[in-house]
Enzyme design. Structure first.
Site, mmCIF file in Angstrom:
data_model
loop_
_atom_site.group_PDB
_atom_site.id
_atom_site.type_symbol
_atom_site.label_atom_id
_atom_site.label_comp_id
_atom_site.label_asym_id
_atom_site.label_seq_id
_atom_site.Cartn_x
_atom_site.Cartn_y
_atom_site.Cartn_z
ATOM 1 N N LYS A 1 0.765 -1.429 0.169
ATOM 2 C CA LYS A 1 0.335 0.000 -0.197
ATOM 3 C C LYS A 1 0.601 0.787 -0.072
ATOM 4 O O LYS A 1 0.631 2.035 -1.026
ATOM 5 C CB LYS A 1 -0.716 -0.166 1.039
ATOM 6 C CG LYS A 1 -1.514 -0.810 1.137
ATOM 7 C CD LYS A 1 -2.556 -0.910 2.174
ATOM 8 C CE LYS A 1 -2.076 -0.855 4.038
ATOM 9 N NZ LYS A 1 -1.715 -1.985 4.242
ATOM 10 N N ARG B 1 -10.260 0.930 7.933
ATOM 11 C CA ARG B 1 -9.628 0.018 8.544
ATOM 12 C C ARG B 1 -10.872 -0.613 9.357
ATOM 13 O O ARG B 1 -10.368 -1.811 9.227
ATOM 14 C CB ARG B 1 -8.231 -0.122 8.816
ATOM 15 C CG ARG B 1 -7.226 -0.564 7.943
ATOM 16 C CD ARG B 1 -6.345 -0.196 9.383
ATOM 17 N NE ARG B 1 -4.869 -1.002 8.850
ATOM 18 C CZ ARG B 1 -3.893 -0.681 8.296
ATOM 19 N NH1 ARG B 1 -3.445 0.876 7.472
ATOM 20 N NH2 ARG B 1 -2.711 -0.640 8.114
ATOM 21 N N ARG C 1 10.891 -6.212 4.992
ATOM 22 C CA ARG C 1 11.108 -4.615 5.152
ATOM 23 C C ARG C 1 12.088 -4.214 6.485
ATOM 24 O O ARG C 1 12.059 -3.520 6.750
ATOM 25 C CB ARG C 1 9.236 -4.092 4.861
ATOM 26 C CG ARG C 1 9.792 -3.440 5.303
ATOM 27 C CD ARG C 1 8.179 -2.339 5.296
ATOM 28 N NE ARG C 1 6.878 -2.958 5.901
ATOM 29 C CZ ARG C 1 6.237 -2.884 6.028
ATOM 30 N NH1 ARG C 1 5.437 -2.283 4.538
ATOM 31 N NH2 ARG C 1 4.925 -3.347 6.424
ATOM 32 N N ARG D 1 11.123 -1.159 11.128
ATOM 33 C CA ARG D 1 9.587 -0.840 12.311
ATOM 34 C C ARG D 1 8.993 -1.898 13.190
ATOM 35 O O ARG D 1 9.576 -2.678 13.283
ATOM 36 C CB ARG D 1 8.121 -0.715 10.982
ATOM 37 C CG ARG D 1 8.061 0.136 10.135
ATOM 38 C CD ARG D 1 6.926 -0.180 8.375
ATOM 39 N NE ARG D 1 5.438 -0.528 9.363
ATOM 40 C CZ ARG D 1 5.015 -0.508 8.712
ATOM 41 N NH1 ARG D 1 4.625 0.045 7.645
ATOM 42 N NH2 ARG D 1 3.649 -0.945 9.065
ATOM 43 N N ARG E 1 -1.401 -8.769 13.370
ATOM 44 C CA ARG E 1 -1.777 -7.476 12.078
ATOM 45 C C ARG E 1 -2.576 -8.335 10.832
ATOM 46 O O ARG E 1 -3.303 -7.781 10.258
ATOM 47 C CB ARG E 1 -1.119 -6.511 11.330
ATOM 48 C CG ARG E 1 -0.490 -5.874 12.437
ATOM 49 C CD ARG E 1 1.343 -5.298 11.905
ATOM 50 N NE ARG E 1 1.418 -4.497 11.004
ATOM 51 C CZ ARG E 1 2.144 -4.968 10.284
ATOM 52 N NH1 ARG E 1 3.394 -5.539 10.907
ATOM 53 N NH2 ARG E 1 2.693 -3.936 9.010
#
Ligand code: AMP
Length: 190
Positions: A8, A85, A124, A130, A141
């Site tokens: 996204k 969301r 990532r 992160r 998640r």
């Protein structure tokens, strides 16, 4: 829209640039607040690290403030990245868009089987560091996505706004798919 790791954020910037519009990325706005150590950042830091959603009211308020800000108003349009969301956020956004005399033209859904995205997210984690890209948060998640966000696909499909795009592929290829699908959708509207 799309599950965690669907791309996204990566795609949002390029798509907004392509259409000359502003990106409003809730995840990025939250991370900026955390980095700056604002009151909001302190309030949401552990929620985000654990992979939970930020409460609807807090999220809605942040998005609506940004939507109403002069730099967004004077641009031709906006792209919401990672918002809404939840069904509550959909209802709140509907009301706010009426208020602001604006509307959604399309909802892009980056489609991928969430479990196939875990490797992407772990990669990532090594690059971006992160706080929520660890195995426990990722799993949570994905569960949150299924429970809270996936039902929104039907809502927007029923409104004939949904544009589904296969999210598996190289970044430029997925970008081409998105702009082609959106051009077709938006062209049909004008
Ligand atoms: P993202 O960068 O879109 O993956 O978002 C990172 C995290 O920010 C999410 O896991 C949530 O904790 C929070 N977040 C982002 N967007 C929303 C939203 N629309 N509603 C609630 N929490 C959000």
């Amino acid at each position: 829209m799309g599950p965690p790791g669907a791309g996204k954020g990566t795609q949002a910037g390029a798509i907004a640039e392509h259409y000359g519009i502003v990106t409003i990325s809730t995840g990025q706005l939250f991370r900026d607040n955390i980095q700056l150590g604002t009151a909001l950042g302190k309030q949401i830091e552990s929620l985000i690290a654990d992979g939970n959603l930020v409460p609807d009211e807090v999220t809605n308020q942040m998005v609506f403030q940004r939507l109403a800000s002069p730099d967004v108003r004077k641009r031709g349009g906006f792209l919401l990245d990672g918002y809404p969301r939840t069904l509550e956020q959909v209802a709140a956004l509907d009301a706010e868009l009426v208020n602001q005399r604006r509307r959604l033209n399309a909802v892009v859904a980056l489609m991928a089987e969430p479990t196939t995205l875990v490797d992407r997210l772990l990669q990532r984690a090594e690059i971006e560091g992160r706080a929520d890209d660890n195995a426990d948060s990722i799993r949570h998640r994905i569960d949150v996505y299924h429970a809270e966000t996936a039902p929104l696909l039907d809502v927007y499909r029923d409104r004939d706004l949904l544009v589904e795009v296969d999210a598996i592929g190289e970044v430029p290829e997925v970008r081409r798919r998105i702009t082609a699908a959106l051009d077709a959708k938006l062209g049909r509207q004008s």
